[in-house]
Motif scaffolding. Structure first.
Motif, PDB file in Angstrom:
ATOM      1  N   ASN A  20      27.614  43.692  15.229  1.00  0.00           N
ATOM      2  CA  ASN A  20      28.803  44.354  14.691  1.00  0.00           C
ATOM      3  C   ASN A  20      30.061  43.492  14.776  1.00  0.00           C
ATOM      4  OD1 ASN A  20      27.350  46.661  14.025  1.00  0.00           O
ATOM      5  ND2 ASN A  20      27.538  47.447  16.105  1.00  0.00           N
ATOM      6  N   LEU A  21      29.911  42.226  15.092  1.00  0.00           N
ATOM      7  CA  LEU A  21      31.054  41.316  15.151  1.00  0.00           C
ATOM      8  C   LEU A  21      31.699  41.216  13.772  1.00  0.00           C
ATOM      9  CD1 LEU A  21      32.408  39.443  17.256  1.00  0.00           C
ATOM     10  CD2 LEU A  21      30.980  37.612  16.379  1.00  0.00           C
ATOM     11  N   THR A  22      33.014  41.437  13.694  1.00  0.00           N
ATOM     12  CA  THR A  22      33.680  41.465  12.389  1.00  0.00           C
ATOM     13  C   THR A  22      34.655  40.321  12.165  1.00  0.00           C
ATOM     14  OG1 THR A  22      35.422  42.910  13.228  1.00  0.00           O
ATOM     15  CG2 THR A  22      33.511  43.977  12.221  1.00  0.00           C
ATOM     16  N   THR A  23      35.018  39.589  13.224  1.00  0.00           N
ATOM     17  CA  THR A  23      36.048  38.560  13.098  1.00  0.00           C
ATOM     18  C   THR A  23      35.624  37.300  13.835  1.00  0.00           C
ATOM     19  OG1 THR A  23      37.722  40.294  13.038  1.00  0.00           O
ATOM     20  CG2 THR A  23      38.494  38.071  13.485  1.00  0.00           C
ATOM     21  N   MET A  24      35.650  36.144  13.141  1.00  0.00           N
ATOM     22  CA  MET A  24      35.310  34.875  13.775  1.00  0.00           C
ATOM     23  C   MET A  24      36.222  33.767  13.256  1.00  0.00           C
ATOM     24  SD  MET A  24      31.155  34.844  13.845  1.00  0.00           S
ATOM     25  CE  MET A  24      30.971  33.597  15.107  1.00  0.00           C
ATOM     26  N   LYS A  25      36.528  32.849  14.167  1.00  0.00           N
ATOM     27  CA  LYS A  25      37.320  31.667  13.834  1.00  0.00           C
ATOM     28  C   LYS A  25      36.548  30.451  14.340  1.00  0.00           C
ATOM     29  CE  LYS A  25      41.838  29.599  14.685  1.00  0.00           C
ATOM     30  NZ  LYS A  25      43.165  29.870  15.262  1.00  0.00           N
ATOM     31  N   PHE A  26      36.322  29.501  13.454  1.00  0.00           N
ATOM     32  CA  PHE A  26      35.599  28.292  13.804  1.00  0.00           C
ATOM     33  C   PHE A  26      36.558  27.108  13.822  1.00  0.00           C
ATOM     34  CE2 PHE A  26      32.268  31.039  12.403  1.00  0.00           C
ATOM     35  CZ  PHE A  26      31.135  30.657  13.102  1.00  0.00           C
ATOM     36  N   THR A  27      36.378  26.242  14.806  1.00  0.00           N
ATOM     37  CA  THR A  27      37.137  24.988  14.846  1.00  0.00           C
ATOM     38  C   THR A  27      36.152  23.827  14.722  1.00  0.00           C
ATOM     39  OG1 THR A  27      37.108  24.971  17.258  1.00  0.00           O
ATOM     40  CG2 THR A  27      39.034  25.952  16.199  1.00  0.00           C
ATOM     41  N   THR A  28      35.253  23.969  13.784  1.00  0.00           N
ATOM     42  CA  THR A  28      34.250  22.954  13.501  1.00  0.00           C
ATOM     43  C   THR A  28      34.026  22.898  11.989  1.00  0.00           C
ATOM     44  OG1 THR A  28      32.026  22.179  14.104  1.00  0.00           O
ATOM     45  CG2 THR A  28      32.284  24.539  13.723  1.00  0.00           C
ATOM     46  N   MET A  29      33.368  21.862  11.529  1.00  0.00           N
ATOM     47  CA  MET A  29      33.131  21.683  10.098  1.00  0.00           C
ATOM     48  C   MET A  29      32.266  22.803   9.525  1.00  0.00           C
ATOM     49  SD  MET A  29      31.240  18.522   8.270  1.00  0.00           S
ATOM     50  CE  MET A  29      30.677  18.636   6.606  1.00  0.00           C
ATOM     51  N   LEU A  30      32.624  23.257   8.347  1.00  0.00           N
ATOM     52  CA  LEU A  30      31.813  24.238   7.625  1.00  0.00           C
ATOM     53  C   LEU A  30      30.781  23.487   6.800  1.00  0.00           C
ATOM     54  CD1 LEU A  30      30.993  26.967   6.551  1.00  0.00           C
ATOM     55  CD2 LEU A  30      32.956  26.885   4.991  1.00  0.00           C
ATOM     56  N   SER A  31      29.546  23.504   7.279  1.00  0.00           N
ATOM     57  CA  SER A  31      28.436  22.835   6.594  1.00  0.00           C
ATOM     58  C   SER A  31      27.528  23.890   5.968  1.00  0.00           C
ATOM     59  CB  SER A  31      27.634  22.003   7.591  1.00  0.00           C
ATOM     60  OG  SER A  31      27.005  22.864   8.534  1.00  0.00           O
ATOM     61  N   LYS A  32      26.593  23.428   5.144  1.00  0.00           N
ATOM     62  CA  LYS A  32      25.626  24.350   4.533  1.00  0.00           C
ATOM     63  C   LYS A  32      24.773  25.021   5.605  1.00  0.00           C
ATOM     64  CE  LYS A  32      25.292  21.830   0.183  1.00  0.00           C
ATOM     65  NZ  LYS A  32      24.406  21.082  -0.704  1.00  0.00           N
ATOM     66  N   ASP A  33      24.363  24.257   6.606  1.00  0.00           N
ATOM     67  CA  ASP A  33      23.544  24.829   7.682  1.00  0.00           C
ATOM     68  C   ASP A  33      24.299  25.912   8.441  1.00  0.00           C
ATOM     69  OD1 ASP A  33      21.412  23.160   7.057  1.00  0.00           O
ATOM     70  OD2 ASP A  33      21.958  21.651   8.561  1.00  0.00           O
ATOM     71  N   LEU A  34      25.549  25.642   8.770  1.00  0.00           N
ATOM     72  CA  LEU A  34      26.348  26.634   9.483  1.00  0.00           C
ATOM     73  C   LEU A  34      26.553  27.883   8.630  1.00  0.00           C
ATOM     74  CD1 LEU A  34      27.994  27.573  11.891  1.00  0.00           C
ATOM     75  CD2 LEU A  34      29.931  26.255  11.005  1.00  0.00           C
ATOM     76  N   ALA A  35      26.813  27.698   7.353  1.00  0.00           N
ATOM     77  CA  ALA A  35      26.989  28.843   6.452  1.00  0.00           C
ATOM     78  C   ALA A  35      25.721  29.701   6.411  1.00  0.00           C
ATOM     79  CB  ALA A  35      27.359  28.371   5.050  1.00  0.00           C
ATOM     80  N   ASN A  36      24.552  29.067   6.366  1.00  0.00           N
ATOM     81  CA  ASN A  36      23.292  29.815   6.363  1.00  0.00           C
ATOM     82  C   ASN A  36      23.115  30.621   7.640  1.00  0.00           C
ATOM     83  OD1 ASN A  36      22.510  28.947   3.812  1.00  0.00           O
ATOM     84  ND2 ASN A  36      21.419  27.173   4.606  1.00  0.00           N
ATOM     85  N   ILE A  37      23.453  30.033   8.771  1.00  0.00           N
ATOM     86  CA  ILE A  37      23.355  30.741  10.049  1.00  0.00           C
ATOM     87  C   ILE A  37      24.298  31.939  10.061  1.00  0.00           C
ATOM     88  CG2 ILE A  37      23.836  30.559  12.527  1.00  0.00           C
ATOM     89  CD1 ILE A  37      22.852  27.599  12.299  1.00  0.00           C
ATOM     90  N   ILE A  38      25.516  31.739   9.579  1.00  0.00           N
ATOM     91  CA  ILE A  38      26.495  32.825   9.555  1.00  0.00           C
ATOM     92  C   ILE A  38      26.020  33.958   8.651  1.00  0.00           C
ATOM     93  CG2 ILE A  38      28.840  33.470   8.871  1.00  0.00           C
ATOM     94  CD1 ILE A  38      29.683  30.586   9.722  1.00  0.00           C
ATOM     95  N   VAL A  39      25.566  33.629   7.452  1.00  0.00           N
ATOM     96  CA  VAL A  39      25.112  34.658   6.505  1.00  0.00           C
ATOM     97  C   VAL A  39      23.925  35.432   7.074  1.00  0.00           C
ATOM     98  CG1 VAL A  39      24.023  35.005   4.241  1.00  0.00           C
ATOM     99  CG2 VAL A  39      26.045  33.542   4.447  1.00  0.00           C
ATOM    100  N   CYS A  40      22.983  34.741   7.696  1.00  0.00           N
ATOM    101  CA  CYS A  40      21.784  35.399   8.220  1.00  0.00           C
ATOM    102  C   CYS A  40      22.036  36.214   9.483  1.00  0.00           C
ATOM    103  CB  CYS A  40      20.701  34.353   8.517  1.00  0.00           C
ATOM    104  SG  CYS A  40      20.041  33.578   7.043  1.00  0.00           S
ATOM    105  N   ASN A  41      23.001  35.814  10.293  1.00  0.00           N
ATOM    106  CA  ASN A  41      23.164  36.419  11.610  1.00  0.00           C
ATOM    107  C   ASN A  41      24.421  37.261  11.806  1.00  0.00           C
ATOM    108  OD1 ASN A  41      20.829  35.261  13.267  1.00  0.00           O
ATOM    109  ND2 ASN A  41      21.652  33.477  12.214  1.00  0.00           N
ATOM    110  N   PHE A  42      25.346  37.204  10.877  1.00  0.00           N
ATOM    111  CA  PHE A  42      26.598  37.951  11.044  1.00  0.00           C
ATOM    112  C   PHE A  42      26.933  38.749   9.776  1.00  0.00           C
ATOM    113  CE2 PHE A  42      26.754  34.320  13.895  1.00  0.00           C
ATOM    114  CZ  PHE A  42      27.102  34.922  15.095  1.00  0.00           C
TER     115      PHE A  42
END
Length: 151
Positions: A20-42
């Motif tokens: 149910n996490l609704t808000t996240m801030k990343f201080t790292t590069m937005l890569s395709k792999d990271l985007a896939n993890i975010i879409v699948c898990n959040f």
């Protein structure tokens, strides 16, 4: 939640345990792999920020399309890789801007006269730099255009 350096396994574990996490801030590069993890898990994310980072355009599109609840997406002061040869640009492709403004309540990217971006661009093009460091991430990471992410 602010994410600095975390492995994909750790991020997946956070996603499994914080559905149910609704808000996240990343201080790292937005890569395709990271985007896939975010879409699948959040899937519940509503607010997401990658302020002052490298942001892959395809990864950004994946987040806009793949996160059904995403309302606010901050890509302010980002550098967008333009192609595989490493040539960089400060402006996202028009398709990204159109997709973001069409679907989201707030989509934040900078205009060409942004003074912060101009400073970052000068640093990125400095041939004497071994690794690009965003002064604004180090000095001002606590600020964000998304008020819920202000510290």
């Amino acid at each position: 939640m602010t994410v600095r350096e975390v492995s994909s396994v750790e991020l997946q574990a956070i996603g499994e345990n914080c559905r149910n996490l609704t808000t996240m801030k990343f201080t790292t590069m937005l890569s395709k792999d990271l985007a896939n993890i975010i879409v699948c898990n959040f899937p519940s994310l509503e607010r997401l920020s990658f302020r002052c980072n490298y942001a892959c355009i395809d990864a950004s599109m994946s987040l806009i399309i793949g996160l059904p609840n995403l309302k606010i997406f901050n890509l302010s002061h980002c550098i967008f890789p333009q192609n595989t040869t490493g040539i960089l640009g400060m402006r996202p492709k028009d398709e990204l801007v159109q997709a973001g403004t069409k679907k989201l309540v707030r989509f934040m990217v900078c205009c060409s006269d942004c003074t912060i971006c101009q400073d970052v661009w000068k640093q990125a093009n400095n041939p004497n730099r071994y690794k690009l460091e965003f002064r604004y991430v180090k000095e001002r990471w606590k600020t964000d255009e998304i008020k819920e992410l202000e510290l």
